[in-house]
Design a protein around this motif. Structure first.
Motif, mmCIF file in Angstrom:
data_model
loop_
_atom_site.group_PDB
_atom_site.id
_atom_site.type_symbol
_atom_site.label_atom_id
_atom_site.label_comp_id
_atom_site.label_asym_id
_atom_site.label_seq_id
_atom_site.Cartn_x
_atom_site.Cartn_y
_atom_site.Cartn_z
ATOM 1 N N VAL A 171 0.961 -1.266 0.103
ATOM 2 C CA VAL A 171 0.134 -0.105 0.058
ATOM 3 C C VAL A 171 0.895 1.256 0.130
ATOM 4 O O VAL A 171 0.681 2.080 -0.738
ATOM 5 C CB VAL A 171 -0.918 -0.049 1.158
ATOM 6 N N PHE A 172 1.799 1.389 0.955
ATOM 7 C CA PHE A 172 3.011 1.935 0.875
ATOM 8 C C PHE A 172 4.132 1.305 1.091
ATOM 9 O O PHE A 172 4.253 0.524 1.909
ATOM 10 C CB PHE A 172 3.036 3.502 1.835
ATOM 11 N N TYR A 173 5.288 1.443 0.202
ATOM 12 C CA TYR A 173 6.461 0.711 0.368
ATOM 13 C C TYR A 173 7.211 0.991 1.654
ATOM 14 O O TYR A 173 7.786 0.249 2.283
ATOM 15 C CB TYR A 173 7.475 1.278 -0.834
ATOM 16 N N SER A 174 6.924 2.509 1.970
ATOM 17 C CA SER A 174 7.640 3.071 2.988
ATOM 18 C C SER A 174 7.092 2.527 4.577
ATOM 19 O O SER A 174 7.941 2.338 5.647
ATOM 20 C CB SER A 174 7.668 4.488 3.344
ATOM 21 N N TRP A 175 5.915 1.937 4.572
ATOM 22 C CA TRP A 175 5.261 1.339 5.681
ATOM 23 C C TRP A 175 6.142 0.290 6.392
ATOM 24 O O TRP A 175 6.264 0.029 7.366
ATOM 25 C CB TRP A 175 3.874 0.935 5.459
ATOM 26 N N MET A 176 6.844 -0.698 5.550
ATOM 27 C CA MET A 176 7.441 -1.764 5.973
ATOM 28 C C MET A 176 8.777 -1.351 6.740
ATOM 29 O O MET A 176 8.862 -1.869 7.685
ATOM 30 C CB MET A 176 7.750 -2.799 4.718
ATOM 31 N N SER A 177 9.477 -0.334 6.071
ATOM 32 C CA SER A 177 10.713 -0.043 6.667
ATOM 33 C C SER A 177 10.333 0.805 7.943
ATOM 34 O O SER A 177 11.036 0.699 9.029
ATOM 35 C CB SER A 177 11.676 0.587 5.883
ATOM 36 N N GLN A 178 9.513 1.750 7.819
ATOM 37 C CA GLN A 178 9.005 2.855 8.960
ATOM 38 C C GLN A 178 8.656 1.749 10.193
ATOM 39 O O GLN A 178 8.742 2.102 11.040
ATOM 40 C CB GLN A 178 7.918 3.544 8.565
ATOM 41 N N GLY A 179 7.700 0.777 9.782
ATOM 42 C CA GLY A 179 7.320 -0.135 11.050
ATOM 43 C C GLY A 179 8.235 -0.975 11.657
ATOM 44 O O GLY A 179 8.241 -0.861 12.883
ATOM 45 N N VAL A 180 9.348 -1.359 11.047
ATOM 46 C CA VAL A 180 10.288 -2.120 11.728
ATOM 47 C C VAL A 180 11.089 -1.198 12.460
ATOM 48 O O VAL A 180 11.318 -1.555 13.715
ATOM 49 C CB VAL A 180 10.963 -2.722 10.509
ATOM 50 N N GLU A 181 11.588 0.098 11.886
ATOM 51 C CA GLU A 181 12.273 0.867 12.549
ATOM 52 C C GLU A 181 11.618 1.565 13.771
ATOM 53 O O GLU A 181 12.262 1.623 14.889
ATOM 54 C CB GLU A 181 12.568 2.122 11.743
ATOM 55 N N PHE A 182 10.431 1.695 13.623
ATOM 56 C CA PHE A 182 9.581 2.218 15.009
ATOM 57 C C PHE A 182 9.538 0.933 15.924
ATOM 58 O O PHE A 182 9.711 1.326 17.134
ATOM 59 C CB PHE A 182 8.169 2.351 14.216
ATOM 60 N N LEU A 183 9.176 -0.098 15.677
ATOM 61 C CA LEU A 183 9.229 -1.293 16.777
ATOM 62 C C LEU A 183 10.626 -1.485 17.437
ATOM 63 O O LEU A 183 10.696 -1.970 18.647
ATOM 64 C CB LEU A 183 8.749 -2.368 16.025
ATOM 65 N N LYS A 184 11.451 -1.433 16.540
ATOM 66 C CA LYS A 184 12.838 -1.734 17.066
ATOM 67 C C LYS A 184 13.468 -0.667 17.815
ATOM 68 O O LYS A 184 14.138 -0.899 18.985
ATOM 69 C CB LYS A 184 13.943 -2.066 15.817
ATOM 70 N N ASN A 185 13.253 0.602 17.615
ATOM 71 C CA ASN A 185 13.944 1.810 18.283
ATOM 72 C C ASN A 185 12.997 2.805 18.764
ATOM 73 O O ASN A 185 13.627 3.490 19.621
ATOM 74 C CB ASN A 185 14.799 2.441 17.279
ATOM 75 N N GLU A 186 11.701 2.958 18.507
ATOM 76 C CA GLU A 186 11.102 4.031 19.247
ATOM 77 C C GLU A 186 10.074 3.642 20.204
ATOM 78 O O GLU A 186 9.935 4.356 21.287
ATOM 79 C CB GLU A 186 10.151 4.683 18.014
ATOM 80 N N ILE A 187 9.392 2.653 20.405
ATOM 81 C CA ILE A 187 8.719 2.138 21.474
ATOM 82 C C ILE A 187 9.422 1.779 22.513
ATOM 83 O O ILE A 187 10.420 1.256 22.417
ATOM 84 C CB ILE A 187 7.539 1.090 21.031
ATOM 85 N N GLU A 188 8.966 2.119 23.670
ATOM 86 C CA GLU A 188 9.560 1.717 25.035
ATOM 87 C C GLU A 188 9.247 0.401 25.754
ATOM 88 O O GLU A 188 8.154 0.612 26.395
ATOM 89 C CB GLU A 188 9.775 2.962 26.020
ATOM 90 N N VAL A 189 9.776 -0.709 25.258
ATOM 91 C CA VAL A 189 9.488 -1.925 25.748
ATOM 92 C C VAL A 189 10.573 -2.752 25.978
ATOM 93 O O VAL A 189 11.655 -2.457 25.564
ATOM 94 C CB VAL A 189 8.297 -2.701 24.829
ATOM 95 N N ASP A 190 10.564 -3.796 26.981
ATOM 96 C CA ASP A 190 11.635 -4.557 27.026
ATOM 97 C C ASP A 190 12.107 -5.547 25.998
ATOM 98 O O ASP A 190 11.323 -5.536 25.055
ATOM 99 C CB ASP A 190 11.644 -5.336 28.566
ATOM 100 N N ASP A 191 13.114 -6.140 26.037
ATOM 101 C CA ASP A 191 13.644 -6.752 24.831
ATOM 102 C C ASP A 191 12.456 -8.270 24.387
ATOM 103 O O ASP A 191 12.651 -8.365 23.424
ATOM 104 C CB ASP A 191 15.335 -7.349 25.208
ATOM 105 N N GLU A 192 12.382 -8.655 25.590
ATOM 106 C CA GLU A 192 11.325 -9.859 25.263
ATOM 107 C C GLU A 192 10.042 -9.573 24.492
ATOM 108 O O GLU A 192 9.687 -10.221 23.608
ATOM 109 C CB GLU A 192 11.178 -10.574 26.595
ATOM 110 N N THR A 193 9.453 -8.283 24.949
ATOM 111 C CA THR A 193 8.388 -7.763 24.294
ATOM 112 C C THR A 193 8.433 -7.467 22.992
ATOM 113 O O THR A 193 7.761 -7.918 21.934
ATOM 114 C CB THR A 193 7.670 -6.635 25.063
ATOM 115 N N ARG A 194 9.439 -6.913 22.689
ATOM 116 C CA ARG A 194 9.930 -6.231 21.151
ATOM 117 C C ARG A 194 10.211 -7.632 20.479
ATOM 118 O O ARG A 194 9.518 -7.810 19.174
ATOM 119 C CB ARG A 194 11.352 -5.713 21.159
ATOM 120 N N GLU A 195 10.860 -8.776 21.178
ATOM 121 C CA GLU A 195 10.808 -9.979 20.160
ATOM 122 C C GLU A 195 9.793 -10.675 19.955
ATOM 123 O O GLU A 195 9.425 -11.243 18.848
ATOM 124 C CB GLU A 195 11.986 -10.920 20.783
ATOM 125 N N LYS A 196 8.703 -10.427 20.827
ATOM 126 C CA LYS A 196 7.411 -11.131 20.672
ATOM 127 C C LYS A 196 6.686 -10.540 19.606
ATOM 128 O O LYS A 196 6.133 -11.304 18.624
ATOM 129 C CB LYS A 196 6.554 -11.205 21.964
#
Length: 348
Positions: free
Chosen positions: A309-334
């Motif tokens: 739908v937007f090519y950028s959504w994939m990379s933006q989503g990954v970057e956001f979940l990896k680096n912007e939300i404040e969660v512990d590592d186990e939550t991020r991996e889940k």
């Protein structure tokens, strides 16, 4: 960190070149209900498949070349996505069995050509019947990791008795379900006038309505093995969870305006039967995504991009979940891969 995208759109790679395939899509859009499907050529020479409802209000645009295996893998490489699960966006609401077989065969071929990085879902008309059930079983034998459903078909949401024979089979096979939104909710007239309201909020209303009907119908008592993963955060369901879980009053009231029963059952369904994909999570916002995880639990969310739908959504989503939300590592991996691996039994 491994990343699985559970919302990569799939259409047959020869959709625009094979007359039988294209006609299978165009001819099934229900024109009598205001769905207008056309193919037009863009300024750059590529063709696009457009869906309007009503005429003049575009809800879907599928662009030639976006859906082949090379485009998918290139986008995944660019975004840092290791694996993806494919689904037909929206059209699954209408497709006949013959066209579904074409869709499923091409998905199987893409999986084989992807080097183990892409997985398919079974696209089958949801009305039961031996031929439809046989197609579902054929897809599973060919390695499909889930069955896909639209959140409603025509005027009917999935709690309707019309779907019981198909849900019987899915429950017995114990196969997970991905529930994709449709372009508009059943009651759509109040959201069509403004583009973003129609193309974003319309889908949210549709998903939230579907989740609510599934929960309040008690259908998961009848089919306890069903595991539905709804797209787009289930239509913002994290904001509705407490409000829509019945609460008994502590005072004597003049009348009972809400049903105070069933709260425990609905909590059980939310725990055991309803899950969510985080379709383009960066668009929702940091606070909202963190709240969703806190409210419904990290084990109930999986990353999805809605590519292309937007090519950028994939990379933006990954970057956001990896680096912007404040969660512990186990939550991020889940949310990035572990939940998807477990839900769909992925060999990764």
């Amino acid at each position: 960190m491994t990343v699985v995208d559970i919302n990569i759109h799939h259409l047959p790679e020869d959709l625009f070149d094979n007359e039988q395939t294209l006609n299978g899509f165009l001819s099934t859009a229900p024109r009598g209900f205001g769905e207008i499907a056309t193919v037009k050529t863009m300024d750059d020479g590529r063709r696009q498949l457009i869906l309007e409802k009503p005429a003049g209000y575009q809800n879907l645009n599928y662009v030639e070349g976006d859906y082949n295996v090379d485009a998918k893998l290139a986008a995944m490489d660019d975004a840092g996505v290791d694996y993806g699960i494919m689904r037909v966006p929206v059209w699954q609401e209408w497709l006949r069995l013959d066209t579904c077989k074409i869709v499923n065969d091409n998905a199987h071929e893409i999986v084989k050509r992807s080097g183990g990085r892409l997985f398919s879902t079974a696209c089958v008309p949801p009305w039961g019947g031996k031929e439809n059930i046989d197609e579902l079983k054929r897809c599973l034998d060919n390695g499909a990791v889930a069955v896909q459903l639209a959140c409603h078909y025509g005027q009917l949401y999935l709690d309707d008795e019309a779907f019981a024979p198909y849900l019987d089979a899915i429950n017995e096979l114990n196969v997970p379900v991905i529930v994709h939104h449709t372009p508009l909710p059943v009651e759509w007239r109040s959201v069509i006038d403004y583009t973003n309201l129609r193309r974003e909020y319309g889908r949210i209303v549709d998903q939230a309505t579907a989740v609510g009907r599934e929960l309040f119908s008690g259908m998961f008592d009848r089919w306890p093995n069903l595991k539905f993963t709804h797209t787009m955060f289930g239509g913002n369901w994290f904001a509705n969870t407490a409000l829509m879980t019945p609460h008994a009053t502590h005072k004597k009231e003049a009348m009972q305006r809400l049903d105070p029963t069933g709260g425990d059952a609905i909590k059980k369904y939310l725990d055991n039967n309803i899950f969510f994909d985080m379709t383009h999570p960066h668009s929702w916002g940091k606070e909202q995504v963190e709240a969703a995880i806190k409210i419904n639990g990290a084990d109930h969310y999986m990353f999805g991009s809605s590519f292309p739908v937007f090519y950028s959504w994939m990379s933006q989503g990954v970057e956001f979940l990896k680096n912007e939300i404040e969660v512990d590592d186990e939550t991020r991996e889940k949310i990035l891969w572990k939940n998807a691996k477990e839900m769909f039994n992925l060999p990764i």
